[in-house]
Design an enzyme around this catalytic site. Structure first.
Site, PDB file in Angstrom:
ATOM      1  N   SER A 141       0.850  -1.203   0.000  1.00 19.87           N
ATOM      2  CA  SER A 141       0.000   0.000   0.000  1.00 19.87           C
ATOM      3  C   SER A 141       0.878   1.243   0.000  1.00 19.87           C
ATOM      4  O   SER A 141       2.045   1.182   0.417  1.00 19.87           O
ATOM      5  CB  SER A 141      -0.857  -0.001   1.275  1.00 19.87           C
ATOM      6  N   TYR A 154      -1.979  -0.345  11.068  1.00 22.49           N
ATOM      7  CA  TYR A 154      -2.134  -0.730   9.653  1.00 22.49           C
ATOM      8  C   TYR A 154      -0.891  -0.322   8.871  1.00 22.49           C
ATOM      9  O   TYR A 154      -0.331  -1.112   8.101  1.00 22.49           O
ATOM     10  CB  TYR A 154      -3.387  -0.079   9.060  1.00 22.49           C
TER      11      TYR A 154
HETATM   12  P1  NDP Z   1     -11.637  -6.071   0.315  1.00 21.88           P
HETATM   13  O1  NDP Z   1     -12.161  -5.899   1.687  1.00 21.88           O
HETATM   14  O2  NDP Z   1     -12.589  -5.989  -0.813  1.00 21.88           O
HETATM   15  O3  NDP Z   1     -10.837  -7.435   0.207  1.00 21.88           O
HETATM   16  C1  NDP Z   1     -10.106  -7.975   1.275  1.00 21.88           C
HETATM   17  C2  NDP Z   1      -9.954  -9.449   0.997  1.00 21.88           C
HETATM   18  O4  NDP Z   1      -9.154 -10.015   2.039  1.00 21.88           O
HETATM   19  C3  NDP Z   1     -11.287 -10.165   0.994  1.00 21.88           C
HETATM   20  O5  NDP Z   1     -11.309 -11.085  -0.057  1.00 21.88           O
HETATM   21  C4  NDP Z   1     -11.306 -10.873   2.341  1.00 21.88           C
HETATM   22  O6  NDP Z   1     -12.014 -12.099   2.198  1.00 21.88           O
HETATM   23  C5  NDP Z   1      -9.816 -11.158   2.521  1.00 21.88           C
HETATM   24  N1  NDP Z   1      -9.481 -11.419   3.908  1.00 21.88           N
HETATM   25  C6  NDP Z   1      -9.584 -10.601   4.983  1.00 21.88           C
HETATM   26  N2  NDP Z   1      -9.210 -11.249   6.107  1.00 21.88           N
HETATM   27  C7  NDP Z   1      -8.858 -12.511   5.717  1.00 21.88           C
HETATM   28  C8  NDP Z   1      -8.397 -13.655   6.385  1.00 21.88           C
HETATM   29  N3  NDP Z   1      -8.208 -13.676   7.715  1.00 21.88           N
HETATM   30  N4  NDP Z   1      -8.137 -14.767   5.659  1.00 21.88           N
HETATM   31  C9  NDP Z   1      -8.341 -14.793   4.329  1.00 21.88           C
HETATM   32  N5  NDP Z   1      -8.775 -13.740   3.639  1.00 21.88           N
HETATM   33  C10 NDP Z   1      -9.028 -12.613   4.323  1.00 21.88           C
HETATM   34  O7  NDP Z   1     -10.500  -4.973   0.148  1.00 21.88           O
HETATM   35  P2  NDP Z   1      -9.327  -4.759  -0.922  1.00 21.88           P
HETATM   36  O8  NDP Z   1      -9.570  -5.507  -2.148  1.00 21.88           O
HETATM   37  O9  NDP Z   1      -9.136  -3.297  -0.986  1.00 21.88           O
HETATM   38  O10 NDP Z   1      -8.088  -5.369  -0.131  1.00 21.88           O
HETATM   39  C11 NDP Z   1      -7.114  -6.197  -0.718  1.00 21.88           C
HETATM   40  C12 NDP Z   1      -5.737  -5.765  -0.275  1.00 21.88           C
HETATM   41  O11 NDP Z   1      -5.473  -4.456  -0.770  1.00 21.88           O
HETATM   42  C13 NDP Z   1      -5.525  -5.681   1.236  1.00 21.88           C
HETATM   43  O12 NDP Z   1      -4.287  -6.263   1.556  1.00 21.88           O
HETATM   44  C14 NDP Z   1      -5.500  -4.184   1.509  1.00 21.88           C
HETATM   45  O13 NDP Z   1      -4.763  -3.874   2.651  1.00 21.88           O
HETATM   46  C15 NDP Z   1      -4.848  -3.698   0.240  1.00 21.88           C
HETATM   47  N6  NDP Z   1      -5.015  -2.277  -0.075  1.00 21.88           N
HETATM   48  C16 NDP Z   1      -6.269  -1.749  -0.264  1.00 21.88           C
HETATM   49  C17 NDP Z   1      -6.427  -0.407  -0.535  1.00 21.88           C
HETATM   50  C18 NDP Z   1      -7.777   0.228  -0.669  1.00 21.88           C
HETATM   51  O14 NDP Z   1      -7.849   1.480  -0.646  1.00 21.88           O
HETATM   52  N7  NDP Z   1      -8.864  -0.532  -0.839  1.00 21.88           N
HETATM   53  C19 NDP Z   1      -5.258   0.474  -0.681  1.00 21.88           C
HETATM   54  C20 NDP Z   1      -3.998  -0.190  -0.508  1.00 21.88           C
HETATM   55  C21 NDP Z   1      -3.895  -1.508  -0.215  1.00 21.88           C
HETATM   56  P3  NDP Z   1     -12.914 -12.800   3.329  1.00 21.88           P
HETATM   57  O15 NDP Z   1     -13.525 -11.710   4.152  1.00 21.88           O
HETATM   58  O16 NDP Z   1     -13.906 -13.564   2.512  1.00 21.88           O
HETATM   59  O17 NDP Z   1     -11.955 -13.677   4.063  1.00 21.88           O
END
Ligand code: NDP
Length: 251
Positions: A141, A154
């Protein structure tokens, strides 16, 4: 294109960046193994990918549990016989000041964002070393480069991922392993639901509800194209980092 027929494991595939990347890589011929906790979402996404002619299997996976991540990697070997790419994308973004002393949030953030990435590396590294080939990608990020108020834990987790992935690059380059971090700015996804702090949520909601035209946030598809770029490189090209901001993001 070198994406076709590559075996790619994606964590956090049930929504946002992970789901968008799954669709884009499948469209380009990758063979996918998808993990996340929400099995219904994985089932729905896999059905859609298959309908479009893609090859995909999924497994309910909590990345904080190393045995579950190992089982996801084993599924890739069972179904496709090798692992070309691991995309450690799962993440969560609880926010709040350190003085709130929210130990549970701290632990959850570190367990998913840091340990989850390590569990992924641990699950595939020996296979990739035996293959003398492999690419490990993590969604880091902009928050892994700068620190915001109410976000120390975070930010710390994303700084740690950047350090771990650089360590992986240095230690494993001679085994044919490449390491990439994709570092987005604001992306409109369900990540807002994990903030758990009303003030922060209210302050970032406009970004999460903005349009492409606003230049204030990216779509998940915008980030997926950055992942595709890294996966699509020939073996001698290691894309160490892609930092991608919406045009009008300040920091
Ligand atoms: P979402 O919330 O849409 O996706 C997050 C994903 O992570 C989901 O598929 C969720 O699936 C999964 N997840 C969360 N906890 C767990 C766990 N314990 N085990 C397995 N899977 C898990 O958000 P994003 O697509 O934005 O996030 C994806 C990545 O991008 C993250 O690492 C986030 O930090 C990073 N990011 C996002 C930004 C933004 O502005 N959106 C900016 C910079 C980085 P489920 O709940 O089904 O397990």
């Amino acid at each position: 294109m070198t994406v076709k027929d590559k075996v790619v494991i994606i964590t956090g595939a049930s929504s946002g960046i992970g789901a968008a990347t799954s669709k884009l890589l499948a469209k380009n011929g990758a063979k996918l193994i998808l993990g996340a906790r929400r099995e219904d979402r994985l089932q729905e996404l896999s059905a859609q990918i298959k309908e479009d002619g893609g090859q995909v299997f999924y497994k309910k996976t909590d990345v904080a549990d190393k045995d579950q991540v190992k089982a996801l990697a084993d599924l890739a070997l069972e179904k496709f016989g090798r692992i070309d790419v691991l995309y450690n994308n799962a993440g969560t973004m609880p926010q709040g000041n350190l003085r709130d002393l929210d130990f549970d949030k701290w632990k959850q953030t570190l367990d998913v964002n840091i340990l989850g990435v390590l569990n992924g590396i641990g699950a595939v590294l020996s296979t990739m070393e035996k293959q003398s080939d492999g690419l490990i990608i993590a969604t880091d990020s902009v928050a892994g480069h700068v620190v915001y108020p109410a976000s120390a834990v975070y930010n710390g987790s994303k700084f740690a991922v950047r350090a771990i992935m650089e360590g992986l690059r240095q230690e494993d380059k001679d085994y044919g392993i490449r390491s990439t971090i994709v570092s987005p700015g604001a992306v409109r996804t369900e990540l807002i639901n994990s903030i758990g702090n009303k003030d922060v949520e209210d302050s970032v909601r406009p970004l999460f509800e903005a349009s492409d035209e606003s230049g204030l946030s990216l779509s998940a598809d915008d980030v997926a194209r950055a992942v595709l770029y890294a996966v699509d490189q020939p073996k001698h090209v290691a894309v160490s980092e892609v930092l991608i901001r919406p045009t009008k993001q300040v920091v």
